[in-house]
Design an enzyme around this catalytic site. Structure first.
Site, PDB file in Angstrom:
ATOM      1  N   ARG A 272       0.835  -1.342   0.053  1.00  0.00           N
ATOM      2  CA  ARG A 272      -0.069  -0.004  -0.033  1.00  0.00           C
ATOM      3  C   ARG A 272       0.773   1.323  -0.056  1.00  0.00           C
ATOM      4  NH1 ARG A 272      -5.221   1.669   0.912  1.00  0.00           N
ATOM      5  NH2 ARG A 272      -5.773   3.572   2.132  1.00  0.00           N
ATOM      6  N   GLN A 340      -4.900  -0.615  13.640  1.00  0.00           N
ATOM      7  CA  GLN A 340      -4.602   0.916  13.307  1.00  0.00           C
ATOM      8  C   GLN A 340      -3.631   0.852  11.992  1.00  0.00           C
ATOM      9  OE1 GLN A 340      -5.336   3.137  15.359  1.00  0.00           O
ATOM     10  NE2 GLN A 340      -4.734   4.952  14.228  1.00  0.00           N
ATOM     11  N   GLY A 343      -6.134   1.084   8.979  1.00  0.00           N
ATOM     12  CA  GLY A 343      -6.603   2.224   8.777  1.00  0.00           C
ATOM     13  C   GLY A 343      -8.317   1.775   8.719  1.00  0.00           C
ATOM     14  N   GLY A 344      -8.946   2.768   7.777  1.00  0.00           N
ATOM     15  CA  GLY A 344     -10.430   2.632   7.627  1.00  0.00           C
ATOM     16  C   GLY A 344     -10.825   1.057   7.156  1.00  0.00           C
ATOM     17  N   GLU A 367     -11.467 -19.885  30.032  1.00  0.00           N
ATOM     18  CA  GLU A 367     -10.619 -20.707  31.056  1.00  0.00           C
ATOM     19  C   GLU A 367      -9.810 -19.774  32.227  1.00  0.00           C
ATOM     20  OE1 GLU A 367      -8.584 -24.609  30.011  1.00  0.00           O
ATOM     21  OE2 GLU A 367     -10.261 -23.409  29.130  1.00  0.00           O
TER      22      GLU A 367
END
Length: 381
Positions: A272, A340, A343-344, A367
């Site tokens: 990205r 985080q 992102g969106g 547990e």
């Protein structure tokens, strides 16, 4: 990216680890999104796991299992939970509680109840928690009273895996009223077709959607005297020992989830661009990924050390609590950072990181909630 490498795994557990990874890659990971979306019980995957010898195989070979030890079960857990937590829990709950019957039950109970589970003809489960009581094992109120050659159960159990699906359950109930509150509980084998047994699925959960938990009501539920496991009044101590092993494996749940979160975040930021640069080139992103790796590697080292300690009965309660608390919280930390970094897009349930984030909030509770683990760590050191 290879996070769950075998270098830390004892040699005797490496073969089953490889089997678990191959199974997870073929059967669990490709179906994870669909089962999360539908919330259906993954019967076909469970049956495939049984055929592959990866379900209920901690039961002894003499009873039809593989006799897999704690470290082998931890190795399986890491691989299964990395692929999908909901499906993984279904596979591991298929024999949950059977270990108690194996360790404390008699030969007749072994043959009638354990062998069909080990041979994958039946599934079982363990009923401990109640609607108003979870981690307080000495505060449960569901009771059993002796009536001739039968025991009569009354009360409720909650969060019970396979409460609807199983052929029988190991059930933890109150049988006494002594001043020593820890000696008032016993374990029973309860067939799910027993008169007075009624179970239904609880409302849908935020995560682990492929695993089904149930709410049980016992209304004068009668079972034979022969279904008492071990001795009356020793149930609390059986359960405490059982959870030492279980908490190490739950640590493996956290490790698998943490590995999944790191893999997703790593792949995302390296594919990205933002502000004219590859996202992975930003120092803040690199630090986040580094912190995730630190959390994961630290937790995994502790968890595998704890597995050896618990297997050797070396201050087992202390090490089990350390492993369970640290590994499950590492999963939460890694998933939050992964969200985080996404992102969106992190909020879209079709994305793996969103499913991991939902799932990792659950093992910190089951547990024995992690606050209880901290009590145990302090008291047993």
């Amino acid at each position: 990216m290879e996070l769950l490498d075998e270098s830390i795994v004892p040699e005797h557990a490496r073969e089953v680890k490889a089997e678990a990874r191959a199974f997870a890659d073929e059967h669990i990971a490709p179906n994870a999104e669909e089962y999360f979306r539908t919330g259906e019980y993954p019967w076909e995957i469970l049956e495939a796991g049984q055929d592959a010898g990866l379900v209920a195989q901690d039961i002894d070979e003499e009873l039809g299992g593989r006799g897999l030890g704690l470290e082998a079960m931890l190795a399986i857990a890491e691989e299964f939970y990395r692929a999908d937590a909901g499906i993984a829990l279904t596979l591991q709950l298929a024999s949950f509680g059977a270990e108690i019957v194996e360790k404390y039950g008699n030969d007749d109970q072994h043959e009638e109840y354990l062998r069909p589970v080990a041979e994958c003809d039946q599934i079982t489960g363990l009923a401990v928690s109640e609607p108003q009581t979870g981690s307080d094992l000495a505060g449960m109120t569901t009771s059993a009273e002796k009536d001739g050659d039968e025991w009569v159960l009354n009360g409720e159990k909650y969060w019970v895996g396979n409460a609807v699906e199983a052929e029988w359950l190991t059930v933890y109930v109150k049988t006494g009223d002594a001043d020593d509150r820890y000696s008032n509980y016993s374990m029973f084998i309860v067939p799910t077709d027993a008169p007075g047994y009624d179970a239904e699925h609880i409302p849908e959960k935020m995560g682990f959607r492929a695993s089904k938990q149930g709410h049980i009501e016992f209304d004068d539920c009668r079972i034979p005297e022969a279904n008492l496991v071990g001795n009356e009044g020793t149930g609390f101590y059986m359960l405490a020992d059982f959870f030492n092993h279980g908490r190490v494996v739950v640590g493996g749940h956290g490790l698998g989830l943490a590995a999944a979160a790191i893999e997703e975040a790593w792949d995302f930021v390296h594919d990205r661009a933002a502000f004219g640069r590859d996202v992975s080139e930003f120092q803040a992103v690199q630090h986040d990924l580094s912190d995730m790796l630190i959390e994961f590697e630290r937790a995994r080292a502790l968890n595998w050390r704890a597995a050896g300690k618990v297997a050797d009965q070396d201050n087992a309660g202390y090490w089990a609590a350390l492993a369970k608390a640290n590994s499950t919280e590492a999963a939460v930390e890694c998933a939050e950072r992964g969200m985080q970094l996404h992102g969106g897009r992190s909020v879209l349930s079709e994305n793996r990181i969103a499913r991991v984030y939902r799932d990792c909030r659950i093992p910190v509770i089951y547990e024995g909630a992690n606050a209880i683990q901290r009590n145990l760590i302090y008291r047993q050191r």
